[in-house]
Design a protein around this motif. Structure first.
Motif, PDB file in Angstrom:
ATOM      1  N   LYS A   5      56.951  39.667  51.113  1.00  0.00           N
ATOM      2  CA  LYS A   5      56.579  40.148  52.444  1.00  0.00           C
ATOM      3  C   LYS A   5      56.190  38.932  53.266  1.00  0.00           C
ATOM      4  O   LYS A   5      55.783  37.909  52.711  1.00  0.00           O
ATOM      5  CB  LYS A   5      55.357  41.074  52.398  1.00  0.00           C
ATOM      6  CG  LYS A   5      55.538  42.378  51.709  1.00  0.00           C
ATOM      7  CD  LYS A   5      54.433  43.359  52.077  1.00  0.00           C
ATOM      8  CE  LYS A   5      53.209  43.224  51.238  1.00  0.00           C
ATOM      9  NZ  LYS A   5      52.223  44.293  51.452  1.00  0.00           N
ATOM     10  N   LYS A   7      53.751  37.813  56.638  1.00  0.00           N
ATOM     11  CA  LYS A   7      52.772  38.176  57.663  1.00  0.00           C
ATOM     12  C   LYS A   7      52.781  37.074  58.707  1.00  0.00           C
ATOM     13  O   LYS A   7      52.749  35.891  58.376  1.00  0.00           O
ATOM     14  CB  LYS A   7      51.368  38.316  57.077  1.00  0.00           C
ATOM     15  CG  LYS A   7      50.338  38.667  58.142  1.00  0.00           C
ATOM     16  CD  LYS A   7      48.963  38.931  57.566  1.00  0.00           C
ATOM     17  CE  LYS A   7      47.993  39.280  58.691  1.00  0.00           C
ATOM     18  NZ  LYS A   7      46.658  39.634  58.192  1.00  0.00           N
ATOM     19  N   PHE A  20      54.240  36.241  51.318  1.00  0.00           N
ATOM     20  CA  PHE A  20      53.485  36.827  50.218  1.00  0.00           C
ATOM     21  C   PHE A  20      54.476  37.267  49.155  1.00  0.00           C
ATOM     22  O   PHE A  20      55.457  37.937  49.456  1.00  0.00           O
ATOM     23  CB  PHE A  20      52.676  38.040  50.700  1.00  0.00           C
ATOM     24  CG  PHE A  20      51.516  37.664  51.574  1.00  0.00           C
ATOM     25  CD1 PHE A  20      50.238  37.649  51.062  1.00  0.00           C
ATOM     26  CD2 PHE A  20      51.702  37.329  52.907  1.00  0.00           C
ATOM     27  CE1 PHE A  20      49.154  37.304  51.860  1.00  0.00           C
ATOM     28  CE2 PHE A  20      50.633  36.986  53.716  1.00  0.00           C
ATOM     29  CZ  PHE A  20      49.354  36.976  53.186  1.00  0.00           C
ATOM     30  N   TYR A  22      54.944  39.196  45.409  1.00  0.00           N
ATOM     31  CA  TYR A  22      54.293  40.145  44.508  1.00  0.00           C
ATOM     32  C   TYR A  22      54.129  39.522  43.127  1.00  0.00           C
ATOM     33  O   TYR A  22      55.074  39.007  42.534  1.00  0.00           O
ATOM     34  CB  TYR A  22      55.094  41.440  44.405  1.00  0.00           C
ATOM     35  CG  TYR A  22      54.368  42.517  43.651  1.00  0.00           C
ATOM     36  CD1 TYR A  22      53.313  43.202  44.243  1.00  0.00           C
ATOM     37  CD2 TYR A  22      54.718  42.824  42.350  1.00  0.00           C
ATOM     38  CE1 TYR A  22      52.626  44.186  43.551  1.00  0.00           C
ATOM     39  CE2 TYR A  22      54.037  43.816  41.650  1.00  0.00           C
ATOM     40  CZ  TYR A  22      52.993  44.486  42.257  1.00  0.00           C
ATOM     41  OH  TYR A  22      52.310  45.444  41.571  1.00  0.00           O
ATOM     42  N   ASP A  23      52.902  39.569  42.612  1.00  0.00           N
ATOM     43  CA  ASP A  23      52.568  39.042  41.306  1.00  0.00           C
ATOM     44  C   ASP A  23      52.408  40.205  40.332  1.00  0.00           C
ATOM     45  O   ASP A  23      51.507  41.035  40.503  1.00  0.00           O
ATOM     46  CB  ASP A  23      51.270  38.228  41.389  1.00  0.00           C
ATOM     47  CG  ASP A  23      50.845  37.685  40.055  1.00  0.00           C
ATOM     48  OD1 ASP A  23      51.569  36.851  39.493  1.00  0.00           O
ATOM     49  OD2 ASP A  23      49.765  38.113  39.566  1.00  0.00           O
ATOM     50  N   GLU A  24      53.278  40.269  39.334  1.00  0.00           N
ATOM     51  CA  GLU A  24      53.264  41.369  38.363  1.00  0.00           C
ATOM     52  C   GLU A  24      51.963  41.411  37.561  1.00  0.00           C
ATOM     53  O   GLU A  24      51.458  42.482  37.243  1.00  0.00           O
ATOM     54  CB  GLU A  24      54.451  41.258  37.404  1.00  0.00           C
ATOM     55  CG  GLU A  24      55.787  41.540  38.036  1.00  0.00           C
ATOM     56  CD  GLU A  24      55.990  42.996  38.396  1.00  0.00           C
ATOM     57  OE1 GLU A  24      55.336  43.875  37.812  1.00  0.00           O
ATOM     58  OE2 GLU A  24      56.809  43.267  39.289  1.00  0.00           O
ATOM     59  N   SER A  26      48.813  40.430  38.381  1.00  0.00           N
ATOM     60  CA  SER A  26      47.654  40.949  39.124  1.00  0.00           C
ATOM     61  C   SER A  26      47.973  42.235  39.888  1.00  0.00           C
ATOM     62  O   SER A  26      47.076  42.854  40.438  1.00  0.00           O
ATOM     63  CB  SER A  26      47.136  39.890  40.096  1.00  0.00           C
ATOM     64  OG  SER A  26      48.106  39.613  41.092  1.00  0.00           O
ATOM     65  N   LYS A  27      49.251  42.560  39.961  1.00  0.00           N
ATOM     66  CA  LYS A  27      49.701  43.757  40.691  1.00  0.00           C
ATOM     67  C   LYS A  27      49.323  43.698  42.170  1.00  0.00           C
ATOM     68  O   LYS A  27      48.953  44.688  42.779  1.00  0.00           O
ATOM     69  CB  LYS A  27      49.147  45.046  40.064  1.00  0.00           C
ATOM     70  CG  LYS A  27      49.438  45.207  38.597  1.00  0.00           C
ATOM     71  CD  LYS A  27      50.889  45.507  38.364  1.00  0.00           C
ATOM     72  CE  LYS A  27      51.125  45.827  36.882  1.00  0.00           C
ATOM     73  NZ  LYS A  27      52.362  45.337  36.375  1.00  0.00           N
ATOM     74  N   ARG A  28      49.450  42.504  42.752  1.00  0.00           N
ATOM     75  CA  ARG A  28      49.152  42.321  44.174  1.00  0.00           C
ATOM     76  C   ARG A  28      50.072  41.253  44.762  1.00  0.00           C
ATOM     77  O   ARG A  28      50.682  40.483  44.050  1.00  0.00           O
ATOM     78  CB  ARG A  28      47.720  41.882  44.448  1.00  0.00           C
ATOM     79  CG  ARG A  28      46.794  41.897  43.371  1.00  0.00           C
ATOM     80  CD  ARG A  28      45.406  41.381  43.603  1.00  0.00           C
ATOM     81  NE  ARG A  28      45.125  40.800  44.883  1.00  0.00           N
ATOM     82  CZ  ARG A  28      44.003  40.220  45.188  1.00  0.00           C
ATOM     83  NH1 ARG A  28      43.043  40.142  44.316  1.00  0.00           N
ATOM     84  NH2 ARG A  28      43.802  39.715  46.368  1.00  0.00           N
ATOM     85  N   TYR A  29      50.108  41.250  46.084  1.00  0.00           N
ATOM     86  CA  TYR A  29      50.841  40.212  46.797  1.00  0.00           C
ATOM     87  C   TYR A  29      49.918  39.016  46.989  1.00  0.00           C
ATOM     88  O   TYR A  29      48.779  39.170  47.430  1.00  0.00           O
ATOM     89  CB  TYR A  29      51.327  40.719  48.158  1.00  0.00           C
ATOM     90  CG  TYR A  29      52.545  41.610  48.064  1.00  0.00           C
ATOM     91  CD1 TYR A  29      53.828  41.064  48.110  1.00  0.00           C
ATOM     92  CD2 TYR A  29      52.415  42.981  47.917  1.00  0.00           C
ATOM     93  CE1 TYR A  29      54.951  41.873  48.022  1.00  0.00           C
ATOM     94  CE2 TYR A  29      53.531  43.800  47.823  1.00  0.00           C
ATOM     95  CZ  TYR A  29      54.792  43.234  47.876  1.00  0.00           C
ATOM     96  OH  TYR A  29      55.905  44.033  47.783  1.00  0.00           O
ATOM     97  N   LEU A  30      50.430  37.830  46.660  1.00  0.00           N
ATOM     98  CA  LEU A  30      49.659  36.601  46.811  1.00  0.00           C
ATOM     99  C   LEU A  30      50.314  35.733  47.885  1.00  0.00           C
ATOM    100  O   LEU A  30      51.521  35.498  47.861  1.00  0.00           O
ATOM    101  CB  LEU A  30      49.596  35.846  45.486  1.00  0.00           C
ATOM    102  CG  LEU A  30      49.019  36.633  44.306  1.00  0.00           C
ATOM    103  CD1 LEU A  30      49.104  35.803  43.031  1.00  0.00           C
ATOM    104  CD2 LEU A  30      47.592  37.058  44.585  1.00  0.00           C
ATOM    105  N   LYS A  79      39.665  40.655  57.111  1.00  0.00           N
ATOM    106  CA  LYS A  79      39.852  40.286  55.704  1.00  0.00           C
ATOM    107  C   LYS A  79      40.663  39.003  55.498  1.00  0.00           C
ATOM    108  O   LYS A  79      40.806  38.535  54.369  1.00  0.00           O
ATOM    109  CB  LYS A  79      40.515  41.435  54.952  1.00  0.00           C
ATOM    110  CG  LYS A  79      41.899  41.726  55.467  1.00  0.00           C
ATOM    111  CD  LYS A  79      42.563  42.873  54.763  1.00  0.00           C
ATOM    112  CE  LYS A  79      43.891  43.037  55.447  1.00  0.00           C
ATOM    113  NZ  LYS A  79      44.855  43.779  54.931  1.00  0.00           N
TER     114      LYS A  79
END
Length: 93
Positions: A5, A7, A20, A22-24, A26-30, A79
């Protein structure tokens, strides 16, 4: 294929795109944020881009003297971990 993604930050007349991934684990976008300490970036109005962990500013609020605790840091969203320093004493002419 990695999920990505982008931003776009828009502050003080400047646009900055951050990718960003996606990190498998941590299950989040970094975010792949720029290293402003290594490659300073300024807005068209001479304001410096900073991140919340930038330290040792003589004008920073709070005990730890980081940009993240400073009232001069302008963020697009509350944030966010990057923003622009709005202190006129640090404005580039």
């Amino acid at each position: 294929m990695k999920q990505k993604k982008t931003k776009t930050y828009h502050l003080d007349g400047d646009f900055l795109k951050v990718e960003f991934i996606y990190d498998e684990l941590s299950k989040r976008y970094l975010g792949e944020y720029p290293e402003f300490s290594e490659e300073p970036r300024y807005t068209p109005n001479g304001r410096k881009w900073v991140d919340v962990i930038t330290e040792d500013c003589p004008f920073a609020d709070g005990e730890d003297k980081t940009c993240g605790t400073c009232s001069f840091m302008l963020k697009q969203d509350k944030k966010d971990i990057i923003g622009v320093c709005m202190n006129d004493n640090l404005k580039k002419e």
